[in-house]
Design a protein around this motif. Sequence first.
Motif, PDB file in Angstrom:
ATOM      1  N   THR A  49      24.360  57.227  74.351  1.00  0.00           N
ATOM      2  CA  THR A  49      24.042  55.868  73.978  1.00  0.00           C
ATOM      3  C   THR A  49      25.056  55.172  72.958  1.00  0.00           C
ATOM      4  OG1 THR A  49      21.788  56.107  74.920  1.00  0.00           O
ATOM      5  CG2 THR A  49      22.317  54.216  73.533  1.00  0.00           C
ATOM      6  N   LEU A  50      24.789  56.051  71.829  1.00  0.00           N
ATOM      7  CA  LEU A  50      25.847  55.705  70.763  1.00  0.00           C
ATOM      8  C   LEU A  50      27.255  55.277  71.065  1.00  0.00           C
ATOM      9  CD1 LEU A  50      26.373  55.160  67.769  1.00  0.00           C
ATOM     10  CD2 LEU A  50      26.700  57.636  67.534  1.00  0.00           C
ATOM     11  N   LEU A  51      27.759  56.299  71.762  1.00  0.00           N
ATOM     12  CA  LEU A  51      29.273  55.946  72.344  1.00  0.00           C
ATOM     13  C   LEU A  51      29.127  54.874  73.280  1.00  0.00           C
ATOM     14  CD1 LEU A  51      31.920  56.910  72.368  1.00  0.00           C
ATOM     15  CD2 LEU A  51      31.375  58.576  74.424  1.00  0.00           C
ATOM     16  N   ARG A  52      28.447  54.507  74.084  1.00  0.00           N
ATOM     17  CA  ARG A  52      28.653  53.407  74.765  1.00  0.00           C
ATOM     18  C   ARG A  52      28.432  51.959  74.267  1.00  0.00           C
ATOM     19  NH1 ARG A  52      24.769  55.821  79.999  1.00  0.00           N
ATOM     20  NH2 ARG A  52      26.570  56.496  81.253  1.00  0.00           N
ATOM     21  N   LEU A  53      27.486  51.951  73.252  1.00  0.00           N
ATOM     22  CA  LEU A  53      27.294  50.960  72.212  1.00  0.00           C
ATOM     23  C   LEU A  53      28.705  50.537  71.443  1.00  0.00           C
ATOM     24  CD1 LEU A  53      23.800  51.574  70.935  1.00  0.00           C
ATOM     25  CD2 LEU A  53      24.595  49.931  72.242  1.00  0.00           C
ATOM     26  N   LEU A  54      29.436  51.856  71.209  1.00  0.00           N
ATOM     27  CA  LEU A  54      30.533  51.630  70.148  1.00  0.00           C
ATOM     28  C   LEU A  54      31.885  51.127  71.100  1.00  0.00           C
ATOM     29  CD1 LEU A  54      30.476  54.771  68.212  1.00  0.00           C
ATOM     30  CD2 LEU A  54      29.955  52.434  67.425  1.00  0.00           C
ATOM     31  N   MET A  55      31.653  51.371  72.475  1.00  0.00           N
ATOM     32  CA  MET A  55      32.703  51.203  73.417  1.00  0.00           C
ATOM     33  C   MET A  55      32.510  49.580  73.751  1.00  0.00           C
ATOM     34  SD  MET A  55      34.753  53.346  73.838  1.00  0.00           S
ATOM     35  CE  MET A  55      34.372  53.791  72.242  1.00  0.00           C
ATOM     36  N   LEU A  56      31.274  49.173  73.455  1.00  0.00           N
ATOM     37  CA  LEU A  56      31.070  47.550  73.701  1.00  0.00           C
ATOM     38  C   LEU A  56      31.687  46.706  72.741  1.00  0.00           C
ATOM     39  CD1 LEU A  56      29.441  45.727  75.757  1.00  0.00           C
ATOM     40  CD2 LEU A  56      27.568  45.908  74.052  1.00  0.00           C
TER      41      LEU A  56
END
Length: 432
Positions: A340-347
């Motif tokens: 989830t952290l990685l997806r938020l950063l990609m956003l």
Amino acid sequence: MSASTESLPPVGRLRRHLSDPLHRTGYYLIVGTGVTSVLGVAFWALAAHSYSARVVGLNAAAISAMTLVAEACTLGLSAVLVRYLPVAGSSTRRLVGRSYALTFSLAIAFGLLAALTTSVWSPKLHFLGGGGWLIGFVLATGATTIFTLQDSVLTGLRAAKWIPLENSLYALAKLLLLIGLASTLTGSGPFVAWTSPLAIAVVVVNVLIFRRLIPKAPREGSLDRSKLLSMATGNYAGKLFTLAGNLYMPILVANRVGAAEAAYFFIPWMISLAVELVALNVMTSLTVEAASEMDRLHALARQGLRQALRLVVPVAALVALLAPWALLIFGHDYADEGATLLRLLMLGMVPNALVTLGISVARIEHRGRAVVSIQGAHCVIVLGLSALLLPSLGIEAVGWVWTASQTAIALALLVTLLRPVLFSGRASGARP
């Protein structure tokens, strides 16, 4: 795309695209950092399977601390060298040599100071203050400072083609060393493997720079010392904010929620910093080209933004889509805790491209105060809110805060510094 370009076959269009120095230099930098990032993922994946999460977290924090001190001691000269080497003329050798001497001396002094004062800024890293850790930390800090600057020298001298080879060999050497050390250095293997190849890389690359590239550099051009010093001062202050935001974060996570959580955080954070480099590399190429053609700044800036988004959007989307499976390389715990952290950063990568463009335009136009304002605002928001929210939200707090900060700053830049650049046909009145 012009009609004449559209009429070309695909190979012809590709050749024309790569013949543009803005694109070509950007791709050299992206390939260099891309290979480094891929091998870096392999490095930490092997470390995750060879060491406990606690050891990985502490070594990651030690490497982040070393890199933070080294980068701080570059005095923000990486961007300065990229901006002014293309127009330095006969001052090229002097500018590079003095930059190296000053930053290396500072790195040794402050590396020693940082290692001896861990009880003040990070008690969990107290081991850096004695024995082999102390010597290794100090020497690695000095070597990392030069290693960081030499890529900017290569870029400023329009020799970025050497960067992919240099970075690839260094990253491969780190990986091979980790394999060899995994069974012998049970506590410090990742740090030793990460830092040992630095000395060879620094010597080899700078033989190339001083014996071949600098003698071939154009003699025409001159430096405006007042502009250079003003830009260096503003850029350094901004650089410190960026370093605090990027490199202190794993240390902050370790201090606020624990060493194991720092390990789960570090992998997505490392991946996000690698993706962030795509836009940064394009804008670095923009800086080199605009330094010599200030009358084309607006057109080059728009071209650079298009190129950055063309690359960043699909990369960030792919990383976000594959996040849970990609993190399985490091183990199930890393995937469960970090996806989830990685997806938020990609956003946040799309607004980050605009923020990176704003910083580059400010540097090109000698606006040191604008650089400080942009990077300072981001640092204060990210570190402050992350420190506040980490205990309650866990490592995902950093993803929410980072993306929100990038979005807010990008919107502010669109109505201020970037508005005349992106939405006006007038050429910039600045001068190199």
